[in-house]
Design a protein around this motif. Structure first.
Motif, mmCIF file in Angstrom:
data_model
loop_
_atom_site.group_PDB
_atom_site.id
_atom_site.type_symbol
_atom_site.label_atom_id
_atom_site.label_comp_id
_atom_site.label_asym_id
_atom_site.label_seq_id
_atom_site.Cartn_x
_atom_site.Cartn_y
_atom_site.Cartn_z
ATOM 1 N N LEU A 116 0.827 -1.214 0.000
ATOM 2 C CA LEU A 116 0.000 0.000 0.000
ATOM 3 C C LEU A 116 0.861 1.263 0.000
ATOM 4 O O LEU A 116 0.508 2.262 -0.622
ATOM 5 C CB LEU A 116 -0.920 0.013 1.224
ATOM 6 C CG LEU A 116 -1.886 -1.164 1.392
ATOM 7 C CD1 LEU A 116 -2.801 -0.933 2.579
ATOM 8 C CD2 LEU A 116 -2.699 -1.392 0.136
ATOM 9 N N GLN A 117 1.973 1.208 0.687
ATOM 10 C CA GLN A 117 2.818 2.392 0.814
ATOM 11 C C GLN A 117 3.665 2.657 -0.430
ATOM 12 O O GLN A 117 4.399 3.641 -0.473
ATOM 13 C CB GLN A 117 3.689 2.263 2.065
ATOM 14 C CG GLN A 117 2.865 2.339 3.340
ATOM 15 C CD GLN A 117 3.673 2.217 4.611
ATOM 16 O OE1 GLN A 117 4.812 1.743 4.597
ATOM 17 N NE2 GLN A 117 3.109 2.638 5.728
ATOM 18 N N LYS A 118 3.533 1.823 -1.440
ATOM 19 C CA LYS A 118 4.200 2.091 -2.717
ATOM 20 C C LYS A 118 3.429 3.119 -3.541
ATOM 21 O O LYS A 118 3.991 3.714 -4.469
ATOM 22 C CB LYS A 118 4.321 0.796 -3.531
ATOM 23 C CG LYS A 118 5.268 -0.229 -2.942
ATOM 24 C CD LYS A 118 5.280 -1.500 -3.779
ATOM 25 C CE LYS A 118 6.190 -2.560 -3.175
ATOM 26 N NZ LYS A 118 6.169 -3.820 -3.966
ATOM 27 N N PHE A 119 2.157 3.329 -3.208
ATOM 28 C CA PHE A 119 1.314 4.225 -3.996
ATOM 29 C C PHE A 119 1.441 5.662 -3.495
ATOM 30 O O PHE A 119 1.632 5.907 -2.305
ATOM 31 C CB PHE A 119 -0.147 3.779 -3.931
ATOM 32 C CG PHE A 119 -0.403 2.469 -4.611
ATOM 33 C CD1 PHE A 119 -0.676 2.420 -5.972
ATOM 34 C CD2 PHE A 119 -0.353 1.275 -3.904
ATOM 35 C CE1 PHE A 119 -0.906 1.210 -6.611
ATOM 36 C CE2 PHE A 119 -0.572 0.060 -4.524
ATOM 37 C CZ PHE A 119 -0.849 0.024 -5.890
ATOM 38 N N SER A 120 1.335 6.589 -4.434
ATOM 39 C CA SER A 120 1.436 8.008 -4.080
ATOM 40 C C SER A 120 0.116 8.747 -4.270
ATOM 41 O O SER A 120 0.013 9.918 -3.915
ATOM 42 C CB SER A 120 2.521 8.688 -4.924
ATOM 43 O OG SER A 120 2.243 8.556 -6.309
ATOM 44 N N HIS A 121 -0.892 8.086 -4.840
ATOM 45 C CA HIS A 121 -2.196 8.732 -4.998
ATOM 46 C C HIS A 121 -3.283 7.672 -5.168
ATOM 47 O O HIS A 121 -3.008 6.512 -5.530
ATOM 48 C CB HIS A 121 -2.212 9.716 -6.175
ATOM 49 C CG HIS A 121 -1.683 9.143 -7.462
ATOM 50 N ND1 HIS A 121 -2.396 8.263 -8.237
ATOM 51 C CD2 HIS A 121 -0.501 9.329 -8.092
ATOM 52 C CE1 HIS A 121 -1.698 7.940 -9.314
ATOM 53 N NE2 HIS A 121 -0.535 8.561 -9.239
ATOM 54 N N LEU A 122 -4.507 8.050 -4.899
ATOM 55 C CA LEU A 122 -5.641 7.127 -4.924
ATOM 56 C C LEU A 122 -5.962 6.592 -6.316
ATOM 57 O O LEU A 122 -6.245 5.397 -6.455
ATOM 58 C CB LEU A 122 -6.874 7.796 -4.307
ATOM 59 C CG LEU A 122 -6.745 8.194 -2.833
ATOM 60 C CD1 LEU A 122 -8.007 8.916 -2.365
ATOM 61 C CD2 LEU A 122 -6.480 6.989 -1.951
ATOM 62 N N PRO A 123 -5.943 7.419 -7.375
ATOM 63 C CA PRO A 123 -6.206 6.860 -8.707
ATOM 64 C C PRO A 123 -5.225 5.749 -9.077
ATOM 65 O O PRO A 123 -5.582 4.804 -9.782
ATOM 66 C CB PRO A 123 -6.065 8.083 -9.631
ATOM 67 C CG PRO A 123 -6.400 9.247 -8.756
ATOM 68 C CD PRO A 123 -5.839 8.894 -7.411
ATOM 69 N N GLY A 124 -3.984 5.867 -8.615
ATOM 70 C CA GLY A 124 -3.001 4.822 -8.889
ATOM 71 C C GLY A 124 -3.404 3.496 -8.274
ATOM 72 O O GLY A 124 -3.193 2.425 -8.861
ATOM 73 N N MET A 125 -3.986 3.541 -7.082
ATOM 74 C CA MET A 125 -4.487 2.320 -6.446
ATOM 75 C C MET A 125 -5.586 1.693 -7.288
ATOM 76 O O MET A 125 -5.578 0.490 -7.567
ATOM 77 C CB MET A 125 -5.039 2.638 -5.057
ATOM 78 C CG MET A 125 -3.999 2.905 -4.000
ATOM 79 S SD MET A 125 -4.798 3.115 -2.383
ATOM 80 C CE MET A 125 -3.349 3.108 -1.323
ATOM 81 N N GLY A 147 -6.390 1.946 0.990
ATOM 82 C CA GLY A 147 -5.913 0.672 0.474
ATOM 83 C C GLY A 147 -6.535 -0.504 1.209
ATOM 84 O O GLY A 147 -6.921 -1.514 0.598
ATOM 85 N N LEU A 148 -6.668 -0.385 2.523
ATOM 86 C CA LEU A 148 -7.318 -1.434 3.308
ATOM 87 C C LEU A 148 -8.796 -1.561 2.921
ATOM 88 O O LEU A 148 -9.325 -2.672 2.779
ATOM 89 C CB LEU A 148 -7.183 -1.138 4.799
ATOM 90 C CG LEU A 148 -5.751 -1.201 5.371
ATOM 91 C CD1 LEU A 148 -5.746 -0.734 6.827
ATOM 92 C CD2 LEU A 148 -5.158 -2.589 5.247
#
Length: 385
Positions: free
Chosen positions: A129-138, A185-186
């Protein structure tokens, strides 16, 4: 890896620095400390190891992976950290701690941490989860969230224990981190679980739930629900009904924005529910580059949480305004205040401050709806004549 004595000394210096209140050693040496965290009980006596883990949890915001022999020291350190939640510290990490350890003071989940292997598996998800920098990327890379489905029951228990908050506060909180990436992310993991997503959505939409900034949270939740909706089975009638209810609620919010009101008044070719944005940029008269100062930029969109924004940077004048709220104003320029007043505002700052911008050398971007650009140009020019 440093020699044993050198490694022990690094950990002791870190502990002393944290406990003294200086707290500068971590920032410059985290890359030396982190690889040693799993070996703390081999490098330090048990009492010192507990103190080390307490300092580590404060700084890192998550636990390190540890061997079974170190788990008792780590758990003791976490229990020593828990009273600090009452002081409001580390508020952005409590959902991470609770997911990893499965309990907080007297409140526990069925997934309370009991072995180092489980901790390692949970850390894999947090690290992902901590690899992402923004919500759209998730939302654009769902595979890792689908693969984490075995964690969905525990995550749901954790979210319930926390009251679906990422911190341990109550009521409204102006500083609440609505876009906390690990929190969402959770939530995304649970939404990919057919067995658990209906319960999550039902509970998060319950008006009795004490959520801060509910409108913004529901707006983000809607985007994540839409991301999983195409994969939901037709027999998930309750989930589909809740998703429809949430979507209608978001459309109603968007339809109350100044941007939608302006689009309707100008008869711009946007459909209801369409995710559109209009960007207007122009250089100051005598210049040709619309994308850099001296210039002006106005954006408005179908977004209830980010309606419109205005940026002006020209010589001694600088202005930044969003949804009628000024965050920067150098040179005493008047506030725009209302999006619909933009043409009159442009005309006004030309008369009062001598500021003029060349729309002919600028750019009006409306995505694929190019016909909208002509209507917007006509609207702007109507206030300048």
């Amino acid at each position: 890896m440093p020699e044993t004595n050198q490694a022990s000394e690094i950990l002791r210096v870190f502990i002393a620095d944290e406990e003294s209140g200086a707290r500068t050693f971590w920032a410059m040496n985290w890359n030396r400390i982190t690889p040693l965290a799993g070996k703390a009980t081999d490098l330090l006596p048990s009492e010192e190891a507990e103190r080390f883990y307490l300092c580590f949890l404060r700084c890192e915001g998550k636990a390190p992976a540890v061997p079974p022999s170190a788990l008792p020291s780590l758990l003791a350190a976490y229990r020593n950290l828990l009273p600090e939640r009452e002081k409001g510290g580390y508020r952005h990490h409590w959902h991470v701690f609770t997911f990893l350890f499965g309990f907080v003071e007297q409140k526990t989940t069925p997934g309370e941490l009991r072995d180092a292997k489980t901790l390692t598996e949970r850390l894999k998800l947090i690290n992902h989860l901590q690899k992402f920098s923004h919500l759209p990327g998730m939302r654009g890379k769902p595979d890792g969230f689908k693969a984490a489905g075995m964690h969905a029951p525990h995550i749901l228990d954790v979210l319930r224990l926390l009251g679906y908050r990422s911190d341990y506060g109550q009521g409204e909180n102006d500083s609440y981190d609505v876009v906390n990436l690990t929190y969402w992310g959770l939530v995304f993991v649970v939404l990919w679980s057919k067995s658990h997503r209906t319960a999550l959505l039902t509970e998060m939409l319950d008006e009795q739930l004490d959520l801060p900034k509910r409108e913004q949270i529901e707006s983000i939740l809607h985007e994540f629900v839409q991301a999983v909706l195409p994969a939901c089975d037709t027999d998930e009638k309750a989930f589909h009904a809740l998703a429809t209810q949430l979507a209608a609620k978001q459309r109603a919010r968007v339809n109350l924005t100044e941007s939608v009101a302006l689009a309707q008044s100008l008869d711009l070719p946007f459909e209801e529910g369409e995710d559109w944005i209009v960007s207007i940029a122009a250089p100051a008269t005598g210049h040709t580059a619309w994308y850099k100062p001296p210039n002006l930029k106005l954006e408005f969109r179908a977004d209830a949480d980010y309606d419109w924004s205005l940026q002006l940077n020209a010589g001694q004048f600088r202005l930044s305004e969003r949804d009628g709220y000024l965050s920067d104003n150098v040179g005493g320029l008047p506030s725009l205040g209302r999006l619909a007043d933009f043409p009159a505002w442009l005309h006004g700052i030309e008369k009062s401050h001598g500021l003029r911008f060349d729309l002919a050398k600028g750019r009006i971007f409306c995505g694929k709806k190019r016909s909208a650009a002509k209507l917007i140009t006509r609207w702007i020019e109507s206030g300048l004549s």
